[in-house]
Scaffold this motif. Structure first.
Motif, PDB file in Angstrom:
ATOM      1  N   LEU A  91     -15.014   1.978  -3.171  1.00 57.54           N
ATOM      2  CA  LEU A  91     -14.704   2.447  -1.817  1.00 57.54           C
ATOM      3  C   LEU A  91     -15.952   2.581  -0.949  1.00 57.54           C
ATOM      4  O   LEU A  91     -15.849   2.727   0.267  1.00 57.54           O
ATOM      5  CB  LEU A  91     -13.972   3.792  -1.878  1.00 57.54           C
ATOM      6  CG  LEU A  91     -12.563   3.758  -2.462  1.00 57.54           C
ATOM      7  CD1 LEU A  91     -12.018   5.169  -2.596  1.00 57.54           C
ATOM      8  CD2 LEU A  91     -11.637   2.907  -1.602  1.00 57.54           C
ATOM      9  N   GLY A  92     -17.127   2.593  -1.572  1.00 55.65           N
ATOM     10  CA  GLY A  92     -18.365   2.640  -0.806  1.00 55.65           C
ATOM     11  C   GLY A  92     -18.781   4.031  -0.377  1.00 55.65           C
ATOM     12  O   GLY A  92     -18.402   5.034  -0.994  1.00 55.65           O
ATOM     13  N   TRP A 117       0.802  -1.217   0.000  1.00 53.30           N
ATOM     14  CA  TRP A 117       0.000   0.000   0.000  1.00 53.30           C
ATOM     15  C   TRP A 117       0.840   1.275   0.000  1.00 53.30           C
ATOM     16  O   TRP A 117       0.523   2.219  -0.739  1.00 53.30           O
ATOM     17  CB  TRP A 117      -0.977  -0.002   1.180  1.00 53.30           C
ATOM     18  CG  TRP A 117      -1.567   1.340   1.473  1.00 53.30           C
ATOM     19  CD1 TRP A 117      -1.371   2.102   2.580  1.00 53.30           C
ATOM     20  CD2 TRP A 117      -2.438   2.100   0.627  1.00 53.30           C
ATOM     21  NE1 TRP A 117      -2.075   3.282   2.493  1.00 53.30           N
ATOM     22  CE2 TRP A 117      -2.732   3.311   1.297  1.00 53.30           C
ATOM     23  CE3 TRP A 117      -2.996   1.882  -0.634  1.00 53.30           C
ATOM     24  CZ2 TRP A 117      -3.553   4.289   0.758  1.00 53.30           C
ATOM     25  CZ3 TRP A 117      -3.818   2.862  -1.185  1.00 53.30           C
ATOM     26  CH2 TRP A 117      -4.090   4.041  -0.496  1.00 53.30           C
ATOM     27  N   PRO A 171      -5.930   0.414   3.372  1.00 57.75           N
ATOM     28  CA  PRO A 171      -6.469   0.076   4.700  1.00 57.75           C
ATOM     29  C   PRO A 171      -7.769   0.850   4.941  1.00 57.75           C
ATOM     30  O   PRO A 171      -7.974   1.929   4.384  1.00 57.75           O
ATOM     31  CB  PRO A 171      -5.365   0.548   5.663  1.00 57.75           C
ATOM     32  CG  PRO A 171      -4.139   0.757   4.821  1.00 57.75           C
ATOM     33  CD  PRO A 171      -4.640   1.127   3.464  1.00 57.75           C
ATOM     34  N   ASP A 172      -8.617   0.313   5.786  1.00 57.82           N
ATOM     35  CA  ASP A 172      -9.909   0.967   6.052  1.00 57.82           C
ATOM     36  C   ASP A 172      -9.728   2.407   6.504  1.00 57.82           C
ATOM     37  O   ASP A 172     -10.491   3.299   6.103  1.00 57.82           O
ATOM     38  CB  ASP A 172     -10.675   0.182   7.117  1.00 57.82           C
ATOM     39  CG  ASP A 172     -11.237  -1.121   6.570  1.00 57.82           C
ATOM     40  OD1 ASP A 172     -11.324  -1.265   5.329  1.00 57.82           O
ATOM     41  OD2 ASP A 172     -11.576  -2.008   7.380  1.00 57.82           O
ATOM     42  N   GLY A 173      -8.727   2.669   7.327  1.00 63.07           N
ATOM     43  CA  GLY A 173      -8.537   4.010   7.848  1.00 63.07           C
ATOM     44  C   GLY A 173      -8.043   5.021   6.838  1.00 63.07           C
ATOM     45  O   GLY A 173      -8.032   6.227   7.118  1.00 63.07           O
ATOM     46  N   GLU A 174      -7.656   4.558   5.659  1.00 63.39           N
ATOM     47  CA  GLU A 174      -7.134   5.452   4.615  1.00 63.39           C
ATOM     48  C   GLU A 174      -8.132   5.668   3.471  1.00 63.39           C
ATOM     49  O   GLU A 174      -7.828   6.376   2.516  1.00 63.39           O
ATOM     50  CB  GLU A 174      -5.841   4.860   4.040  1.00 63.39           C
ATOM     51  CG  GLU A 174      -4.716   4.700   5.038  1.00 63.39           C
ATOM     52  CD  GLU A 174      -4.073   6.019   5.405  1.00 63.39           C
ATOM     53  OE1 GLU A 174      -4.243   6.994   4.641  1.00 63.39           O
ATOM     54  OE2 GLU A 174      -3.404   6.085   6.448  1.00 63.39           O
ATOM     55  N   LYS A 175      -9.297   5.056   3.572  1.00 58.83           N
ATOM     56  CA  LYS A 175     -10.235   5.114   2.448  1.00 58.83           C
ATOM     57  C   LYS A 175     -10.725   6.532   2.149  1.00 58.83           C
ATOM     58  O   LYS A 175     -10.866   6.916   0.986  1.00 58.83           O
ATOM     59  CB  LYS A 175     -11.428   4.186   2.699  1.00 58.83           C
ATOM     60  CG  LYS A 175     -11.092   2.709   2.527  1.00 58.83           C
ATOM     61  CD  LYS A 175     -12.330   1.839   2.654  1.00 58.83           C
ATOM     62  CE  LYS A 175     -11.986   0.383   2.359  1.00 58.83           C
ATOM     63  NZ  LYS A 175     -13.189  -0.498   2.441  1.00 58.83           N
ATOM     64  N   VAL A 221     -17.953   6.081   1.751  1.00 58.40           N
ATOM     65  CA  VAL A 221     -16.956   7.083   2.144  1.00 58.40           C
ATOM     66  C   VAL A 221     -16.717   8.117   1.043  1.00 58.40           C
ATOM     67  O   VAL A 221     -16.233   9.218   1.314  1.00 58.40           O
ATOM     68  CB  VAL A 221     -15.628   6.382   2.527  1.00 58.40           C
ATOM     69  CG1 VAL A 221     -14.934   5.802   1.318  1.00 58.40           C
ATOM     70  CG2 VAL A 221     -14.708   7.323   3.275  1.00 58.40           C
TER      71      VAL A 221
END
Length: 220
Positions: A160-161, A99, A127-131, A163
């Motif tokens: 990404l959904g 990543w 990572p989820d926290g970087e989306k 977000v």
């Protein structure tokens, strides 16, 4: 006599694409670390899409602890096709350790194929926290390129959904009508993944031209 290893390497560079395809298949079927560098080198120059796909498959068959560092190096030193194929292969391997290599410069690469590969790899590896940060970075490319480039970006954003919703809403007020239409089409695809991209673009253009209330009335 040439060894089987040597014969496969020669076949990998043969003039006939079918021969190269069979060589890549054979290498992937019986993967050996000694084939890593030749496979990566061939990715950088291979003109045939199907052969490139087989080369990627063969690379995924090798141990990630060997393949991923080699591909990461290719991102920093390779030409356009080399970077694009390295990104594609990293997305197939799915090693989250790669990543940090998905830099803003790759996501904004002037070569459309490199950028598209970076977008696809990014949404797999992020990572989820970087989306949210990735969504904001990808949104800077809205309105870029031809239909295929824009569709690739829309698919990456949709992947990404939810977000992405704030950045799309912001982009839908952009001064550039092309950016507004692309953002609107992406927002429609986010709400309805089965909607056709061209129809979503047309609908977004109608909203831009008429305003949301009049566009809704015109569609009835």
């Amino acid at each position: 006599m040439n060894s089987p290893h040597t014969r496969l390497l020669e076949a990998l560079a043969a003039g006939n694409s079918s021969t190269r395809l069979k060589a890549a298949l054979a290498i992937g079927t019986r993967p050996e670390p000694g084939f890593l560098d030749p496979l990566v080198a061939r990715c950088a120059v291979e003109p045939d899409f199907f052969v490139r796909d087989m080369l990627t498959w063969a690379l995924t068959r090798l141990p990630p602890e060997l393949t991923v560092p080699r591909l990461r190096a290719e991102l920093r030193s390779g030409g356009g096709q080399a970077r694009s194929q390295a990104l594609h292969t990293l997305s197939k391997i799915g090693d989250a350790g790669a990543w940090p290599e998905i830099t803003p410069s790759l996501l904004r690469d002037p070569d459309d194929e490199v950028a598209r590969s970076a977008w696809r790899a990014a949404v797999v590896l992020v990572p989820d926290g970087e989306k949210a940060a990735l969504a904001a970075e990808l949104a800077t490319q809205l309105g870029r390129g031809d239909r295929e480039v824009r569709l690739s970006l829309s698919r990456a954003l949709v992947a990404l959904g939810e977000v992405v919703e704030p950045v799309l809403r912001t982009a839908m007020s952009h001064q550039d009508p092309v950016v507004r239409a692309h953002a609107g089409a992406t927002e429609r695809l986010l709400r309805d993944p089965d909607a056709g991209f061209d129809l979503a673009v047309d609908a977004a253009k109608r909203v831009n031209a008429l305003g949301p209330d009049r566009a809704e009335a015109a569609a009835c």
